[in-house]
Structures are given as C-alpha cells and as structure tokens.
Design a protein around this motif. Structure first.
Motif, PDB file in Angstrom:
ATOM      1  N   ARG A 106      16.029  59.477  43.501  1.00 52.05           N
ATOM      2  CA  ARG A 106      17.509  59.161  43.161  1.00 52.05           C
ATOM      3  C   ARG A 106      17.237  57.523  42.365  1.00 52.05           C
ATOM      4  N   LEU A 107      16.129  56.947  43.386  1.00 51.60           N
ATOM      5  CA  LEU A 107      15.952  55.171  43.329  1.00 51.60           C
ATOM      6  C   LEU A 107      15.356  54.974  41.763  1.00 51.60           C
ATOM      7  N   LEU A 108      14.394  55.867  41.913  1.00 51.21           N
ATOM      8  CA  LEU A 108      13.147  55.423  40.561  1.00 51.21           C
ATOM      9  C   LEU A 108      14.412  55.962  39.221  1.00 51.21           C
ATOM     10  N   ALA A 109      15.016  56.545  39.243  1.00 52.64           N
ATOM     11  CA  ALA A 109      16.022  57.049  38.312  1.00 52.64           C
ATOM     12  C   ALA A 109      17.020  55.765  38.068  1.00 52.64           C
ATOM     13  N   ARG A 110      17.331  55.710  39.566  1.00 44.66           N
ATOM     14  CA  ARG A 110      18.563  54.336  39.205  1.00 44.66           C
ATOM     15  C   ARG A 110      17.929  53.144  38.056  1.00 44.66           C
ATOM     16  N   GLY A 111      16.775  53.344  38.973  1.00 43.79           N
ATOM     17  CA  GLY A 111      15.913  51.164  38.612  1.00 43.79           C
ATOM     18  C   GLY A 111      15.879  52.426  37.013  1.00 43.79           C
ATOM     19  N   ILE A 112      15.606  52.965  36.390  1.00 41.32           N
ATOM     20  CA  ILE A 112      15.160  53.522  34.675  1.00 41.32           C
ATOM     21  C   ILE A 112      16.530  52.847  34.564  1.00 41.32           C
ATOM     22  N   VAL A 113      17.732  53.825  34.529  1.00 37.55           N
ATOM     23  CA  VAL A 113      18.969  53.392  33.741  1.00 37.55           C
ATOM     24  C   VAL A 113      19.431  51.857  34.031  1.00 37.55           C
ATOM     25  N   SER A 114      18.852  51.529  35.131  1.00 37.55           N
ATOM     26  CA  SER A 114      19.558  49.960  35.425  1.00 37.55           C
ATOM     27  C   SER A 114      18.720  49.274  34.391  1.00 37.55           C
ATOM     28  N   GLY A 115      17.673  49.908  34.342  1.00 38.69           N
ATOM     29  CA  GLY A 115      16.519  48.478  33.170  1.00 38.69           C
ATOM     30  C   GLY A 115      17.277  49.197  31.986  1.00 38.69           C
ATOM     31  N   TRP A 116      17.372  50.290  31.277  1.00 36.48           N
ATOM     32  CA  TRP A 116      17.760  49.874  30.131  1.00 36.48           C
ATOM     33  C   TRP A 116      19.240  49.840  30.404  1.00 36.48           C
ATOM     34  N   GLU A 117      20.100  50.086  31.374  1.00 36.99           N
ATOM     35  CA  GLU A 117      21.474  49.393  30.777  1.00 36.99           C
ATOM     36  C   GLU A 117      21.174  47.671  30.655  1.00 36.99           C
ATOM     37  N   ALA A 118      20.240  47.103  31.323  1.00 39.47           N
ATOM     38  CA  ALA A 118      19.744  45.739  30.723  1.00 39.47           C
ATOM     39  C   ALA A 118      19.690  45.065  29.875  1.00 39.47           C
ATOM     40  N   SER A 119      18.614  45.973  28.941  1.00 38.14           N
ATOM     41  CA  SER A 119      17.646  45.560  28.015  1.00 38.14           C
ATOM     42  C   SER A 119      19.186  46.245  27.193  1.00 38.14           C
ATOM     43  N   VAL A 120      20.271  47.121  27.076  1.00 38.08           N
ATOM     44  CA  VAL A 120      20.630  46.291  26.654  1.00 38.08           C
ATOM     45  C   VAL A 120      22.096  45.688  26.334  1.00 38.08           C
ATOM     46  N   GLN A 121      22.423  45.104  27.502  1.00 35.77           N
ATOM     47  CA  GLN A 121      22.979  44.181  27.386  1.00 35.77           C
ATOM     48  C   GLN A 121      21.747  43.070  26.496  1.00 35.77           C
ATOM     49  N   ASP A 122      21.142  42.757  27.044  1.00 36.50           N
ATOM     50  CA  ASP A 122      20.297  41.579  27.045  1.00 36.50           C
ATOM     51  C   ASP A 122      19.888  41.817  25.279  1.00 36.50           C
ATOM     52  N   GLN A 123      20.103  42.984  24.757  1.00 32.55           N
ATOM     53  CA  GLN A 123      20.216  42.942  23.546  1.00 32.55           C
ATOM     54  C   GLN A 123      20.954  42.217  22.580  1.00 32.55           C
ATOM     55  N   ASP A 124      22.788  42.999  23.407  1.00 33.25           N
ATOM     56  CA  ASP A 124      23.967  42.884  22.633  1.00 33.25           C
ATOM     57  C   ASP A 124      23.928  40.804  22.834  1.00 33.25           C
TER      58      ASP A 124
END
Length: 138
Positions: A106-124
C-alpha cells in the motif's frame, strides 16, 4: 482459508503484468521479468493447492513481497520518470494496490501514485505561459 487467500490476491494478481511491462520498457535486456513471471505462476499454483492455512498465508506473504519488490523496481527504473507516459492500465493497477492487504505494498503504491501526480503537477506548472511585460517606449 486457502480459498480466502486466493480471493485476497485474485483482484491484485493482474497488477503484476502492467508493472512488469513498464519495468521491461525501460530496458528489456536489463530488466527482463521472465524469471519473476515463472516464479509467480508457480506460487499461484501452490496457493491454489495449499494444504493448510499456514501454507497459504506463507505463500501470500511471498506474493506480497514480490509485489513490493516489483513496485520498488518500478519506482527506480527510468521508465517511471516524469517524461515517460504512464499507461492507463498501469495507473489503474497501481492505484488499486493502494488498497492491498500488505501495508508495504500500500505504501509503495501510494508513493508511486503521489510521484506521478506531483510530476503531472510540475509539468502543468512548467507549461503555463506568463504574459510578457510590455516594454516601455523610451
């Protein structure tokens, strides 16, 4: 209980395929998942024929560890950088793992998803164009 263990993993077992595909996409020669696929298939067969609850629990623990290791590898391979697109199947699979029975998964999956969301936010944020300040006439 072996049936319960199988049901516990049934909804998450399919997540291995898109995770493996994303890992292999980074470098098929270096990150081949063939051996892991074979081992998981063997474990699934053993889980289906587990003689008792203790054996089923041990096998599920091994599958949990294998998923955690796969997620850790996914997090580290170059294919999970912000520039690399994330397939819908991969995103859905990893998001579903946020509800897995293993806290580590659960923690690893949440971390990966958070990283994806942060990278999308950074790109935006980086893509926003600010209007140029008009130059004053001398």
């Amino acid at each position: 209980m072996a049936g319960q263990m199988l049901r516990r993993w049934e909804s998450f077992y399919g997540a291995f395929d898109p995770v493996d595909a994303a890992i292999e996409a980074a470098d098929p020669d270096q990150f081949s998942r063939h051996v892991f696929r074979c081992a998981r298939g063997d474990l699934l067969g053993r889980l289906c024929s587990a003689a008792d609850d203790d054996q089923a629990e041990r096998i599920c623990g091994i599958l949990d560890d294998m998923m955690a290791e796969s997620l850790e590898t996914l997090r580290l391979v170059p294919s999970s950088t912000p520039e690399a697109p994330v397939s819908t199947e991969l995103a859905e699979s990893v998001r579903a793992l946020r509800e897995h029975g293993s806290e580590r998964v659960r923690l690893l999956a949440r971390g990966i998803v958070s990283g994806w969301e942060a990278s999308v936010q950074d790109q935006d944020d980086g893509a926003k164009v600010t209007p140029a300040t008009p130059m004053k006439k001398p």
